[in-house]
Enzyme design. Structure first.
Site, mmCIF file in Angstrom:
data_model
loop_
_atom_site.group_PDB
_atom_site.id
_atom_site.type_symbol
_atom_site.label_atom_id
_atom_site.label_comp_id
_atom_site.label_asym_id
_atom_site.label_seq_id
_atom_site.Cartn_x
_atom_site.Cartn_y
_atom_site.Cartn_z
ATOM 1 N N LYS A 167 0.868 -1.215 -0.165
ATOM 2 C CA LYS A 167 0.093 0.009 0.201
ATOM 3 C C LYS A 167 0.659 1.274 -0.056
ATOM 4 O O LYS A 167 2.082 1.160 0.482
ATOM 5 C CB LYS A 167 -0.826 -0.049 1.371
ATOM 6 C CG LYS A 167 -1.783 1.010 1.566
ATOM 7 C CD LYS A 167 -2.759 1.009 2.448
ATOM 8 C CE LYS A 167 -3.852 1.884 2.797
ATOM 9 N NZ LYS A 167 -4.338 1.755 4.050
ATOM 10 N N SER A 190 -9.246 1.944 3.461
ATOM 11 C CA SER A 190 -8.392 2.553 2.892
ATOM 12 C C SER A 190 -7.526 1.900 2.089
ATOM 13 O O SER A 190 -6.782 2.086 1.066
ATOM 14 C CB SER A 190 -7.438 3.522 3.836
ATOM 15 O OG SER A 190 -6.733 2.941 4.521
ATOM 16 N N SER A 216 -9.905 -0.594 7.427
ATOM 17 C CA SER A 216 -9.293 -0.384 6.220
ATOM 18 C C SER A 216 -8.906 -1.281 5.425
ATOM 19 O O SER A 216 -8.455 -1.454 4.354
ATOM 20 C CB SER A 216 -8.265 0.727 6.352
ATOM 21 O OG SER A 216 -8.857 2.025 6.629
#
Length: 491
Positions: free
Chosen positions: A99, A174, A198
């Site tokens: 990420k 997220s 997330s």
């Protein structure tokens, strides 16, 4: 890549039939067996993954960076190790994404922001270092909202990320880019973060598996601006892949002072049965309602678990009516804290929602923040006690279905912020138990629904074993994007 053919080979007691052009559909155990038998090379697999990354990026905007040269160099090194019979670990040569929040040596971390300089990092984060040392092949960075402040995935720097099941919908966030990459086969292992859902929310919205481990099992560095609600964990297509990844990620790093000084139990997938298991059904979220299709899917699953021998009791979380305010005091003050690290001249370039969240955070006093810590202490203790009465707590991963991209809350919702539709996930960040999302079917619109399984702190292996048993016992509830993946041409 190898030419199109169907081939069978055996490894130990395992027989595999592989359609070679579908390399992106294979899990890590199958790939490792093929590497060892020399039916496949990590180079074959990484090339296929990179090709899939390009297609995913063009259609769904899941990546912020794809490292073609670095990935192929790492794949060739892995190929040599396998040829010499000296792989580094059980994820050596496996395509992996990270990420856009993790520090990666030689890559720039942008946090989805126009305010970041884009200069390469000179050191890996602990989790990244562990994966690199195990031979994972890093193929790219996945998209996230700016500084991962919300649970949908769009950012000023990289735009909107879309859901492969319906590109007009959000994949959640997220860690939305990671979940999209997992669902589409653009890599096998995907590293995400979870500060309020997330990992679990995008896993639910895209029909993959995501695990938020017990807090402290995976070291966090640099420290999160949002404090100890933040966790690091895997997003994968299968439970076994997540377990393999978590084994590598687990362990102490002295840069993370919030980790306990003693080791967590090793990650293992033990024999498991639902017979005699006590399940607490957390049916009602802290705020809002559950979509009828979500409730139907979850309750059908629980009926199946009861038929397999489990007992299911409806329950509520301790302090449930206070949890939203408790979480808001942590998260919004965290947003205000984050803003102190960004020059005021750059504030105009930030996501307006992040600025509003920081404004809310500034309104709280220091006393109110410390009061929230006291609440959290009492709540966490009550949750530990509750999970001595139940083997697992289960709930929807998310009370709603995936909704329109470009919005923080559904158009038809009464929710004022994303925290209000995430109230099956953020309470478990406050209490720090391990929790996962497993797919449990599709809505009539063809959108994924997720089941959340929560275990006791430190009992990550129990959660993984339960999820694996579920995965094997209820294959009709699992969903996978296949082949060219539905919806991709609709963007």
């Amino acid at each position: 890549m190898r030419s199109k053919r169907k081939e069978a080979f055996e490894y130990g007691n395992l027989r595999m039939d592989i359609d070679w052009p579908d390399l992106c559909e294979l899990d890590s155990a199958t790939l490792l067996a093929a590497y060892k038998s020399r039916h496949l090379s990590p180079v074959d697999v990484v090339r296929a993954a990179l090709d899939r990354c390009i297609k995913v990026q063009d259609a769904l905007n899941a990546f912020t960076y794809i490292d073609f040269d670095g990935a192929l160099t790492a794949a060739k090194a892995s190929e040599k190790r396998w040829r010499n019979g000296k792989p580094l670990s059980l994820i050596d040569g496996i395509p992996t994404t990270l990420k856009d929040i993790f520090h990666v040596e030689g890559w720039s971390v942008r946090y989805g922001s126009m305010t970041t300089p884009g200069t390469p990092n000179n050191q890996d984060a602990p989790s990244v270092s562990r994966l690199r040392e195990a031979g994972a092949v890093f193929i790219g960075q996945t998209a996230a909202p700016e500084y991962s402040w919300k649970t949908v995935t769009d950012s000023p720097a990289f735009g909107v990320t879309r859901n492969p099941w319906d590109p007009t919908c959000t994949p959640g966030g997220s860690s939305g880019g990671a979940a999209v990459a997992a669902a589409c086969g653009a890599g096998v292992l995907h590293l995400g973060t979870d500060g309020g859902g997330s990992i679990r929310i995008p896993a639910s919205f895209t029909g993959v598996f995501g695990l938020k481990p017990s807090h402290g099992r995976v070291p966090v560095y640099p420290p999160s601006s949002f404090g100890t609600v933040a966790h690091i964990g895997p997003i994968t297509r299968t439970v076994a892949d997540a377990a393999a990844m978590l084994r590598v990620l687990s362990g102490r790093d002295l840069r993370d002072w919030t980790q306990p000084p003693m080791a967590f139990p090793n990650v293992s997938l033990a024999p498991f049965t639902w017979r005699g298991k006590r399940i607490g059904y957390w049916r009602t979220p802290c705020i809002g309602n559950v979509d009828g299709q979500v409730a139907t899917a979850i309750e059908a699953t629980l009926v199946g678990l009861e038929a397999a021998g489990a007992s299911v009791t409806e329950m509520r979380l301790p302090y449930q009516d206070e949890l939203l305010e408790m979480y808001n005091r942590h998260w919004y003050i965290g947003a205000a804290n984050l803003l102190t690290s960004i020059s005021t001249r750059n504030h105009a370039n930030l996501d307006p929602g992040l600025l509003r969240a920081a404004t809310v955070g500034r309104r709280y006093s220091g006393v109110e923040r410390l009061e929230a810590e006291v609440w959290r202490n009492r709540y966490g203790s009550a949750m530990d006690n509750l999970l001595s009465d139940f083997d697992f707590i289960m709930s929807p991963s998310v009370p709603i279905l995936p909704f329109e991209v470009g919005r923080d809350v559904p158009r038809s919702s009464d929710a004022k912020s994303w925290t209000e539709w995430c109230s099956f996930s953020f309470p478990i960040n406050l209490s720090q138990q391990p929790a996962c999302s497993v797919p449990c079917g599709l809505s009539k619109e063809g959108l994924p629904i997720g089941l959340q399984i929560i275990g006791s702190r430190g009992a990550d292996s129990d959660v993984l074993s339960a999820a694996l048993c579920y995965e094997r016992a209820f294959p009709d509830r699992l969903i996978r994007l296949k082949g060219a993946w539905r919806g991709i041409g609709a963007v």
